[in-house]
Design a protein around this motif. Structure first.
Motif, PDB file in Angstrom:
ATOM      1  N   GLY A   1       0.799  -1.210   0.000  1.00  0.00           N
ATOM      2  CA  GLY A   1       0.000   0.000   0.000  1.00  0.00           C
ATOM      3  C   GLY A   1       0.834   1.262   0.000  1.00  0.00           C
ATOM      4  N   PHE A   2       2.066   1.172   0.518  1.00  0.00           N
ATOM      5  CA  PHE A   2       2.920   2.359   0.587  1.00  0.00           C
ATOM      6  C   PHE A   2       3.609   2.633  -0.744  1.00  0.00           C
ATOM      7  CE2 PHE A   2       6.984   4.479   1.510  1.00  0.00           C
ATOM      8  CZ  PHE A   2       6.512   5.608   2.150  1.00  0.00           C
ATOM      9  N   LYS A   3       4.115   1.591  -1.383  1.00  0.00           N
ATOM     10  CA  LYS A   3       4.867   1.802  -2.624  1.00  0.00           C
ATOM     11  C   LYS A   3       3.959   2.095  -3.804  1.00  0.00           C
ATOM     12  CE  LYS A   3       5.210  -2.997  -4.285  1.00  0.00           C
ATOM     13  NZ  LYS A   3       6.121  -4.119  -4.540  1.00  0.00           N
ATOM     14  N   MET A   4       2.687   1.636  -3.744  1.00  0.00           N
ATOM     15  CA  MET A   4       1.755   1.890  -4.827  1.00  0.00           C
ATOM     16  C   MET A   4       0.329   1.821  -4.282  1.00  0.00           C
ATOM     17  SD  MET A   4       1.130  -0.134  -8.418  1.00  0.00           S
ATOM     18  CE  MET A   4       0.411  -1.543  -7.562  1.00  0.00           C
ATOM     19  N   PRO A   5      -0.333   2.955  -4.097  1.00  0.00           N
ATOM     20  CA  PRO A   5      -1.711   2.938  -3.603  1.00  0.00           C
ATOM     21  C   PRO A   5      -2.605   2.075  -4.489  1.00  0.00           C
ATOM     22  CG  PRO A   5      -0.839   5.176  -3.618  1.00  0.00           C
ATOM     23  CD  PRO A   5       0.168   4.316  -4.331  1.00  0.00           C
ATOM     24  N   LYS A   6      -3.498   1.324  -3.860  1.00  0.00           N
ATOM     25  CA  LYS A   6      -4.341   0.401  -4.623  1.00  0.00           C
ATOM     26  C   LYS A   6      -5.337   1.138  -5.510  1.00  0.00           C
ATOM     27  CE  LYS A   6      -3.867  -3.577  -1.618  1.00  0.00           C
ATOM     28  NZ  LYS A   6      -4.566  -4.636  -0.856  1.00  0.00           N
ATOM     29  N   ASN A   7      -5.773   2.302  -5.090  1.00  0.00           N
ATOM     30  CA  ASN A   7      -6.582   3.152  -5.970  1.00  0.00           C
ATOM     31  C   ASN A   7      -6.320   4.601  -5.603  1.00  0.00           C
ATOM     32  OD1 ASN A   7      -8.561   4.078  -3.945  1.00  0.00           O
ATOM     33  ND2 ASN A   7      -9.207   1.935  -3.919  1.00  0.00           N
ATOM     34  N   LEU A   8      -6.989   5.501  -6.252  1.00  0.00           N
ATOM     35  CA  LEU A   8      -6.633   6.915  -6.165  1.00  0.00           C
ATOM     36  C   LEU A   8      -7.535   7.719  -5.244  1.00  0.00           C
ATOM     37  CD1 LEU A   8      -5.887   7.491  -9.958  1.00  0.00           C
ATOM     38  CD2 LEU A   8      -4.357   6.686  -8.163  1.00  0.00           C
ATOM     39  N   THR A   9      -8.419   7.069  -4.506  1.00  0.00           N
ATOM     40  CA  THR A   9      -9.349   7.788  -3.648  1.00  0.00           C
ATOM     41  C   THR A   9      -8.683   8.188  -2.337  1.00  0.00           C
ATOM     42  OG1 THR A   9     -11.193   6.548  -4.574  1.00  0.00           O
ATOM     43  CG2 THR A   9     -11.585   7.675  -2.489  1.00  0.00           C
ATOM     44  N   HIS A  10      -8.749   9.459  -1.998  1.00  0.00           N
ATOM     45  CA  HIS A  10      -8.232   9.927  -0.717  1.00  0.00           C
ATOM     46  C   HIS A  10      -8.893  11.261  -0.384  1.00  0.00           C
ATOM     47  CE1 HIS A  10      -5.762  13.066  -2.588  1.00  0.00           C
ATOM     48  NE2 HIS A  10      -5.371  12.173  -3.480  1.00  0.00           N
ATOM     49  N   LYS A  11      -8.691  11.714   0.841  1.00  0.00           N
ATOM     50  CA  LYS A  11      -9.285  12.972   1.290  1.00  0.00           C
ATOM     51  C   LYS A  11      -8.224  14.003   1.656  1.00  0.00           C
ATOM     52  CE  LYS A  11     -13.560  10.854   2.968  1.00  0.00           C
ATOM     53  NZ  LYS A  11     -14.476  10.673   4.129  1.00  0.00           N
ATOM     54  N   MET A  12      -7.027  13.834   1.134  1.00  0.00           N
ATOM     55  CA  MET A  12      -5.962  14.794   1.417  1.00  0.00           C
ATOM     56  C   MET A  12      -6.220  16.126   0.724  1.00  0.00           C
ATOM     57  SD  MET A  12      -2.385  12.636   1.312  1.00  0.00           S
ATOM     58  CE  MET A  12      -2.728  11.734  -0.207  1.00  0.00           C
ATOM     59  N   THR A  13      -5.850  17.204   1.401  1.00  0.00           N
ATOM     60  CA  THR A  13      -5.831  18.509   0.752  1.00  0.00           C
ATOM     61  C   THR A  13      -4.634  18.567  -0.181  1.00  0.00           C
ATOM     62  OG1 THR A  13      -4.470  19.531   2.463  1.00  0.00           O
ATOM     63  CG2 THR A  13      -6.861  19.550   2.806  1.00  0.00           C
ATOM     64  N   ASP A  14      -4.574  19.606  -1.016  1.00  0.00           N
ATOM     65  CA  ASP A  14      -3.417  19.744  -1.898  1.00  0.00           C
ATOM     66  C   ASP A  14      -2.120  19.845  -1.101  1.00  0.00           C
ATOM     67  OD1 ASP A  14      -4.899  19.546  -4.163  1.00  0.00           O
ATOM     68  OD2 ASP A  14      -4.811  21.658  -4.707  1.00  0.00           O
ATOM     69  N   ASN A  15      -2.127  20.631  -0.034  1.00  0.00           N
ATOM     70  CA  ASN A  15      -0.913  20.776   0.775  1.00  0.00           C
ATOM     71  C   ASN A  15      -0.489  19.444   1.377  1.00  0.00           C
ATOM     72  OD1 ASN A  15      -0.568  23.517   0.293  1.00  0.00           O
ATOM     73  ND2 ASN A  15      -1.762  24.146   2.068  1.00  0.00           N
ATOM     74  N   GLU A  16      -1.445  18.676   1.853  1.00  0.00           N
ATOM     75  CA  GLU A  16      -1.123  17.362   2.414  1.00  0.00           C
ATOM     76  C   GLU A  16      -0.610  16.423   1.325  1.00  0.00           C
ATOM     77  OE1 GLU A  16      -4.441  17.318   6.043  1.00  0.00           O
ATOM     78  OE2 GLU A  16      -4.940  16.521   4.060  1.00  0.00           O
ATOM     79  N   LEU A  17      -1.248  16.475   0.165  1.00  0.00           N
ATOM     80  CA  LEU A  17      -0.823  15.635  -0.952  1.00  0.00           C
ATOM     81  C   LEU A  17       0.593  15.970  -1.390  1.00  0.00           C
ATOM     82  CD1 LEU A  17      -1.360  13.641  -3.324  1.00  0.00           C
ATOM     83  CD2 LEU A  17      -2.331  15.580  -4.572  1.00  0.00           C
ATOM     84  N   PHE A  18       0.895  17.267  -1.554  1.00  0.00           N
ATOM     85  CA  PHE A  18       2.221  17.663  -2.016  1.00  0.00           C
ATOM     86  C   PHE A  18       3.296  17.312  -0.991  1.00  0.00           C
ATOM     87  CE2 PHE A  18      -0.136  21.205  -4.470  1.00  0.00           C
ATOM     88  CZ  PHE A  18      -0.509  20.290  -5.434  1.00  0.00           C
ATOM     89  N   TRP A  19       2.966  17.436   0.288  1.00  0.00           N
ATOM     90  CA  TRP A  19       3.929  17.040   1.326  1.00  0.00           C
ATOM     91  C   TRP A  19       4.203  15.542   1.247  1.00  0.00           C
ATOM     92  CZ3 TRP A  19       3.476  13.606   5.427  1.00  0.00           C
ATOM     93  CH2 TRP A  19       4.545  13.611   6.339  1.00  0.00           C
ATOM     94  N   ARG A  20       3.145  14.771   1.113  1.00  0.00           N
ATOM     95  CA  ARG A  20       3.301  13.315   1.024  1.00  0.00           C
ATOM     96  C   ARG A  20       4.071  12.937  -0.235  1.00  0.00           C
ATOM     97  NH1 ARG A  20       4.208   8.935   0.015  1.00  0.00           N
ATOM     98  NH2 ARG A  20       3.033   7.007   0.361  1.00  0.00           N
ATOM     99  N   ALA A  21       3.775  13.595  -1.349  1.00  0.00           N
ATOM    100  CA  ALA A  21       4.426  13.271  -2.619  1.00  0.00           C
ATOM    101  C   ALA A  21       5.884  13.704  -2.657  1.00  0.00           C
ATOM    102  CB  ALA A  21       3.663  13.910  -3.770  1.00  0.00           C
ATOM    103  N   SER A  22       6.255  14.656  -1.826  1.00  0.00           N
ATOM    104  CA  SER A  22       7.625  15.169  -1.845  1.00  0.00           C
ATOM    105  C   SER A  22       8.601  14.301  -1.053  1.00  0.00           C
ATOM    106  CB  SER A  22       7.662  16.604  -1.288  1.00  0.00           C
ATOM    107  OG  SER A  22       7.368  16.604   0.100  1.00  0.00           O
ATOM    108  N   LEU A  23       8.097  13.299  -0.349  1.00  0.00           N
ATOM    109  CA  LEU A  23       8.968  12.438   0.450  1.00  0.00           C
ATOM    110  C   LEU A  23       9.905  11.644  -0.467  1.00  0.00           C
ATOM    111  CD1 LEU A  23       6.441  11.044   3.092  1.00  0.00           C
ATOM    112  CD2 LEU A  23       7.894  13.064   3.240  1.00  0.00           C
ATOM    113  N   VAL A  24      11.185  11.672  -0.124  1.00  0.00           N
ATOM    114  CA  VAL A  24      12.197  10.979  -0.920  1.00  0.00           C
ATOM    115  C   VAL A  24      12.945  10.013  -0.020  1.00  0.00           C
ATOM    116  CG1 VAL A  24      14.244  11.244  -2.365  1.00  0.00           C
ATOM    117  CG2 VAL A  24      12.455  12.981  -2.426  1.00  0.00           C
ATOM    118  N   PRO A  25      13.016   8.725  -0.372  1.00  0.00           N
ATOM    119  CA  PRO A  25      13.758   7.780   0.468  1.00  0.00           C
ATOM    120  C   PRO A  25      15.243   8.082   0.452  1.00  0.00           C
ATOM    121  CG  PRO A  25      13.059   6.745  -1.586  1.00  0.00           C
ATOM    122  CD  PRO A  25      12.402   8.086  -1.538  1.00  0.00           C
TER     123      PRO A  25
END
Length: 410
Positions: free
Chosen positions: A104-128
């Protein structure tokens, strides 16, 4: 009289001293009794728990562990707790699914979520920080469709993806809220709509949609390349050619150039100083294709996006200037300074030429592929400069389907 009074005072003082001594003796005896009582008490173990060194604390904790019946009662109580938070679309809850699973972490099973844009961009900016992936990673191309409504060339795109390795591509669709887009459950576009917001032409909402698509696509750690497409775009090569071209590229393909006319530098606002100077100002097509490193930088940006949101107002168009300027200022070495989406601007005006049913011929596709220009690909010249083309009218679908298998290769 005075001598008699002094004698009385002396008597009172001696009497008070004796009383104080008796009180002190009583307190000493009381404290001594309490200490003896604590020493003999069965609760003395508590005292040693908090005064023993760490090793002793662990030993005492284990020896004092509750009996199995207590643990069992805890497990039974936990089973009665309901989990309202859903890991994916609301179909499976944490009670039935491991919400912290690697899958679920490496590839979300589907695209439904309730994140705001700011929350989404923060989550998407994470780099291992760890270079190696704990799974076999096949690099994918994320096909991101920004549409105003349904996809008129859905059948053509479904042919394009048919039979291809699903581990090599992913699809994301952003459309205005309220627009009904129904994909059948056997379509590759099924369940690929992302949480979207209203988009208005010529405003920063276009940039918001681009970043929203990138943010959702970045949640899949296997997505390596990101191509932005509209509902009027078509592929002019088959999937293997496009996949190998993009995955094999060392640079991104984002249009960025200096336009000295009023349509370029004339849109610059002096209020953007000192962060953005006129010499930094660039223009380009919004239809880009970029690599993962650059995509992360774009969704992570707050400072320059905010400047454009405040000061790039009509007749300044953020979708034509924000990314070309931002990338040119900081990440020019990652960019080929060109687009891979063909557009015909020969008619002039604010909108490109549109290809209708009567225009669709084999010669049209061949002329787009080989338009007499050459470009740079991995520091070498090539005649393959465009992989996609726009703007095609919905009436062009049937003629395109008729030539797709023989000319387009799908």
């Amino acid at each position: 009289m005075m001598r008699g009074k002094g004698a009385n005072d002396e008597f009172v003082f001696k009497d008070s001293s004796i009383s104080l001594m008796r009180l002190l003796c009583f307190l000493i005896l009381l404290v001594t009794g309490i200490m003896i009582g604590l020493t003999c008490s069965p609760h003395v173990d508590r005292y040693f728990y908090f005064t023993s060194p760490p090793d002793n604390f662990y030993v005492n904790y284990v020896s004092a562990a509750p009996p199995p019946s207590y643990s069992t009662s805890i497990e039974k109580a936990a089973k009665t707790v309901s989990f309202d938070y859903n890991c994916s679309s609301g179909m499976a809850s944490c009670e039935k699914e491991d919400c912290l699973s690697m899958e679920g972490f490496k590839m979300p099973k589907n695209l439904t979520h309730k994140m705001t844009d700011n929350e989404l961009f923060w989550r998407a900016s994470l780099v291992p920080n760890k270079a190696e992936y704990p799974f076999e990673r096949v690099p994918k191309v994320a096909f991101m469709f920004m549409t105003r409504g349904p996809l008129p060339f859905l059948k053509l795109w479904e042919r394009f993806f048919k039979g291809q390795d699903v581990n090599k591509y992913s699809i994301y669709v952003h459309t205005n809220p309220g627009v009904r887009v129904n994909f059948s459950n056997y379509s590759v576009f099924y369940n690929r709509l992302i949480p979207s917001q209203d988009v208005r032409w010529g405003t920063v909402t276009l940039v918001d949609a681009e970043r929203r698509l990138l943010g959702n696509a970045l949640l899949d750690f296997s997505n390596e390349r990101f191509v932005l497409l509209s509902e009027s775009c078509i592929p002019i090569y088959n999937f293997p050619i496009i996949y190998n071209y993009l995955i094999g590229s060392t640079q991104s393909f984002l249009d960025s150039y200096d336009e000295p006319s009023r349509y370029g530098r004339g849109r610059y606002s002096r209020h953007m100083k000192p962060d953005i100077k006129l010499r930094d100002w660039r223009k380009g097509s919004q239809w880009f294709e970029i690599q993962r490193t650059l995509a992360i930088k774009i969704v992570s940006d707050t400072r320059y996006y905010t400047i454009f949101k405040r000061h790039c107002l009509p007749s300044c168009y953020p979708d034509e200037h924000y990314l070309p300027t931002f990338v040119n200022m900081f990440y020019g070495a990652l960019n080929a300074n060109r687009t891979v989406t063909y557009v015909d601007w020969s008619l002039g005006g604010p909108h490109p030429a549109r290809f209708e049913a009567k225009d669709i011929t084999k010669n049209l596709i061949l002329s787009i592929r080989n338009n007499g220009t050459t470009c740079s690909y991995n520091q070498k010249n090539t005649s393959i400069c465009f992989l996609f083309a726009r703007k095609f009218h919905p009436s062009a679908l049937d003629p395109l389907l008729n030539i797709s298998s023989t000319l387009l290769g799908f």
